[in-house]
Design a protein around this motif. Structure first.
Motif, PDB file in Angstrom:
ATOM      1  N   ILE A 148       9.566   5.860   7.476  1.00 44.49           N
ATOM      2  CA  ILE A 148       8.375   5.115   6.966  1.00 44.49           C
ATOM      3  C   ILE A 148       7.090   6.110   6.523  1.00 44.49           C
ATOM      4  CG2 ILE A 148       6.656   3.306   7.234  1.00 44.49           C
ATOM      5  CD1 ILE A 148       8.754   1.925   8.966  1.00 44.49           C
ATOM      6  N   THR A 152       5.666   6.685   2.859  1.00 45.02           N
ATOM      7  CA  THR A 152       4.392   6.465   2.324  1.00 45.02           C
ATOM      8  C   THR A 152       3.385   7.590   2.241  1.00 45.02           C
ATOM      9  OG1 THR A 152       3.654   6.136   4.818  1.00 45.02           O
ATOM     10  CG2 THR A 152       4.631   4.073   3.452  1.00 45.02           C
ATOM     11  N   SER A 325      -1.362  -1.402   5.952  1.00 46.62           N
ATOM     12  CA  SER A 325      -0.779  -2.528   4.838  1.00 46.62           C
ATOM     13  C   SER A 325      -1.736  -2.514   3.463  1.00 46.62           C
ATOM     14  CB  SER A 325      -0.760  -3.745   5.477  1.00 46.62           C
ATOM     15  OG  SER A 325       0.476  -3.614   6.471  1.00 46.62           O
ATOM     16  N   LEU A 328      -0.604  -0.242   1.306  1.00 43.31           N
ATOM     17  CA  LEU A 328       0.789  -0.051   0.988  1.00 43.31           C
ATOM     18  C   LEU A 328       1.529  -1.217   0.565  1.00 43.31           C
ATOM     19  CD1 LEU A 328       1.501   2.156   4.110  1.00 43.31           C
ATOM     20  CD2 LEU A 328       1.311   2.960   1.919  1.00 43.31           C
ATOM     21  N   LEU A 329       1.044  -2.097   0.853  1.00 44.49           N
ATOM     22  CA  LEU A 329       1.761  -3.438   0.445  1.00 44.49           C
ATOM     23  C   LEU A 329       1.196  -4.386  -0.477  1.00 44.49           C
ATOM     24  CD1 LEU A 329       2.690  -5.044   4.110  1.00 44.49           C
ATOM     25  CD2 LEU A 329       3.928  -3.196   2.687  1.00 44.49           C
ATOM     26  N   ARG A 334       5.479  -6.632  -0.095  1.00 48.51           N
ATOM     27  CA  ARG A 334       6.587  -5.696  -0.627  1.00 48.51           C
ATOM     28  C   ARG A 334       5.696  -4.202  -0.576  1.00 48.51           C
ATOM     29  NH1 ARG A 334       8.197  -9.045  -5.897  1.00 48.51           N
ATOM     30  NH2 ARG A 334       5.787  -8.750  -5.984  1.00 48.51           N
ATOM     31  N   LEU A 335       6.570  -3.237  -0.126  1.00 43.62           N
ATOM     32  CA  LEU A 335       6.328  -1.729  -0.080  1.00 43.62           C
ATOM     33  C   LEU A 335       6.126  -1.365  -1.650  1.00 43.62           C
ATOM     34  CD1 LEU A 335       5.572   0.627   1.856  1.00 43.62           C
ATOM     35  CD2 LEU A 335       7.887   1.383   1.622  1.00 43.62           C
ATOM     36  N   THR A 348       2.740  -4.717  10.351  1.00 43.69           N
ATOM     37  CA  THR A 348       1.906  -4.947   9.390  1.00 43.69           C
ATOM     38  C   THR A 348       0.374  -4.907   9.740  1.00 43.69           C
ATOM     39  OG1 THR A 348       1.559  -7.193   9.265  1.00 43.69           O
ATOM     40  CG2 THR A 348       3.468  -6.264   7.873  1.00 43.69           C
TER      41      THR A 348
END
Length: 447
Positions: A148, A152, A325, A328-329, A334-335, A348
Motif C-alpha cells: 500500500i 500511494t 484517506s 488517497l480515496l 476507491r483508491l 481509512t
C-alpha cells in the motif's frame, strides 16, 4: 470471477461489507489470514473478533452520534448490529456484548451464507484486477502495508492502540466494590447495576498515581513514535499529563454512591464492565496500558477491591496503521490510483468498532452498485454514515488527518438551531431526526 467481490480482512468492516454484498446477490470471497497468520492482539481465527473492548458504546439513537450510527446500521440490515443484539449484556446505556459468542455467531452467519466463500490466505500485494475491498484494519500485515505504501508513495500514518486488562470476577472483593451504573443509567435494574465500582480515598488515589508513574513501561522500537489516539490513551500517559487527569477521566467519581458507605463520597472510582454473559470476566474501563506485565499486576492490585485480583488478560500495546484517506480515496472510497480497490474500516482513519463496520457497510453496497452498473447517490452528510465518509474522503484536513470517532461536530449545522450547552438536547434530537429521514431516503434510492 469478474463479478465476484473480494474482501481482504474479516474484522468488523470486512464482515459487514461481505454481508451487505452477499445479501444483494453478489458472490463474495473473504480473504482472512488468521489463524494461519496471527497478530499480536487477536486470540482466535473467528471473523468479527473484538480485540480492545467488548463495547459498541452508547446505544442512544436520539442524543448520541454513535447510537445514531447503530440505528442507521440496523435500518440497513447490518450483520454486526443484529449479532450484537443477540449477545447483548448489561452495560448501562451502552451496547456491550459477550465477545466470544458474538464473534462465533458472526463467523457462523458468514459461513452459512450461500453467496460467501472464505479463503484463509494472506494477501501480500495489491490486486491488479477484479473488484476488491481492503478492510484489514489496524493490524494490516507487514507485506500488504508495504504494498500500500509503495502504491500511494506516502508513508503510512500510525499511532499505538492499547488494550485494557480483564479480571476474573470471583477474585474481586465485593465487600469493598459495589454494582452501579453512573447516575443509575438504564431502564432495568440489571442495566442500572451494570458496572462494578472500586472506590478510592485521596491518599489511595495519590499512591496509585505514584505507582503508575514509576512503573516499568513498554519501550518503543527504533523508528516508532507514540502518536496515540486521544480516545484510547494509556492510563499512564494520561497520568503524565497531570495528577488529576484520571480523576476527571476514567476514574471520575461523579454519579456514583458507595453502597457500603453512602455518606462518604469517593475521591476517585475505578469502574469495571462485564465482559461476558456469564459475568465471570470484567474489563477495567478506560485502563488501556503500556506497562509491562509484572508492573501491571503490582499497580492494579493497589486498587481497593482488586488486591487479590486474578487476570484473564493483561493489557498490551500494538501499532495501529491507517492511510491518509482524504488524499488517497475518492468519494466512493476507491483508491484514486487503482479504482478497482476500495478501502473500508479502521485503516481509512475511522476509529471504533461501530465506525469500522459502518464504513464496511457502505463499501459493500457501493461495490455492488458499481459491479452491476448502477449509480449510487452520495450518502447525505446529514447522516452519521455520510458524516463519517465525507470526513475521511475529503472533509478532513489531510495534513493533520487523525483517526476520528463519529460525533455531531462532523454534521452540518441545523438551520435555526441555537448553540450552547442549554440547547444541546434539543439540537442533538434535531440532528438525529434529520439523519433518520435522510438515511431512510438514501436506502430507498439504492434498493
Amino acid at each position: 470471477m469478474k463479478n465476484t467481490l473480494n474482501i481482504i480482512g474479516g474484522g468488523m468492516a470486512g464482515s459487514e461489507a461481505a454481508w451487505q454484498a452477499a445479501n444483494a446477490g453478489m458472490n463474495v470471497v473473504i480473504h482472512e489470514m488468521r489463524p494461519k497468520v496471527e497478530t499480536f492482539a487477536h486470540r482466535t481465527g473467528n471473523l468479527g473478533e473484538m480485540v480492545c473492548s467488548n463495547s459498541f458504546r452508547s446505544d442512544d439513537h436520539e442524543q448520541n452520534a454513535v447510537g445514531l450510527l447503530h440505528w442507521e446500521m440496523r435500518a440497513a440490515d447490518g450483520l454486526i448490529m443484529q449479532t450484537a443484539e443477540k449477545h447483548r449484556i448489561p452495560a448501562g446505556g451502552a451496547l456491550a456484548v459477550d465477545r466470544d459468542p458474538f464473534a462465533e455467531s458472526v463467523t457462523a452467519a458468514l459461513k452459512a451464507h450461500p453467496n460467501i466463500t472464505i479463503s484463509y490466505d494472506e494477501i501480500t500485494a495489491l490486486p491488479e484486477d477484479g473488484h476488491w475491498i481492503i478492510a484489514t484494519g489496524p493490524l494490516t500485515s507487514g507485506a500488504l502495508a508495504e504494498a500500500i505504501q509503495a502504491e500511494t508513495s506516502a508513508e503510512a500514518l500510525a499511532f499505538f492502540d492499547a488494550i485494557a486488562p480483564i479480571v476474573y470476577h470471583e477474585s474481586i472483593n465485593m465487600d469493598v466494590a459495589w454494582m452501579q451504573s453512573r447516575y443509575d443509567k438504564g431502564e432495568t435494574v440489571e442495566e442500572q447495576t451494570a458496572y462494578l465500582n472500586c472506590p478510592m480515598t485521596k491518599d489511595q488515589y495519590e499512591a496509585f498515581i505514584d505507582a503508575l508513574l514509576a512503573a516499568d513501561k513498554t519501550e518503543f522500537k527504533e523508528g516508532e513514535t507514540a502518536g496515540y489516539f486521544d480516545g484510547c490513551l494509556p492510563i499512564e500517559v494520561m497520568a503524565e499529563r497531570g495528577r488529576e487527569t484520571l480523576r476527571f477521566g476514567p476514574m471520575k467519581p461523579v454519579g456514583l454512591t458507595n453502597a457500603h458507605d453512602p455518606d462518604t463520597k469517593p475521591h476517585a472510582v475505578v469502574q469495571l464492565r462485564r465482559d461476558n454473559a456469564l459475568g465471570t470476566l470484567y474489563n477495567i474501563v478506560g485502563f488501556q496500558t503500556k506497562m509491562k506485565y509484572g508492573a501491571q499486576k503490582d499497580v492494579f492490585k493497589t486498587i481497593p477491591a482488586l488486591e487479590d485480583a486474578e487476570f484473564a488478560r493483561l493489557g498490551g500495546i500494538h501499532r495501529n496503521t491507517f492511510i491518509n484517506s482524504p488524499t488517497l480515496l475518492d468519494a466512493q472510497m476507491r483508491l484514486r490510483s487503482r479504482p478497482n480497490i476500495r478501502f473500508a474500516g479502521q485503516i481509512t482513519g475511522v476509529e471504533g468498532y461501530v465506525e469500522s463496520a459502518a464504513m464496511g457497510l457502505l463499501a459493500g453496497r457501493m461495490a455492488v452498485a458499481e459491479i452491476i452498473g448502477k449509480s449510487v447517490p452520495a450518502v447525505p452528510n446529514t447522516t452519521a454514515m455520510g458524516a463519517l465518509v465525507t470526513h475521511i474522503t475529503g472533509g478532513a484536513e489531510a495534513k493533520t488527518f487523525q483517526p476520528m470517532n463519529v460525533n455531531f461536530g462532523l454534521f452540518p449545522p441545523l438551520e435555526g438551531a441555537k448553540n450552547g450547552r442549554r440547547n444541546r438536547k434539543t439540537r442533538y434530537k434535531g440532528y438525529t431526526d434529520r439523519a433518520k429521514l435522510d438515511w431512510q431516503n438514501w436506502l430507498d434510492q439504492i434498493a
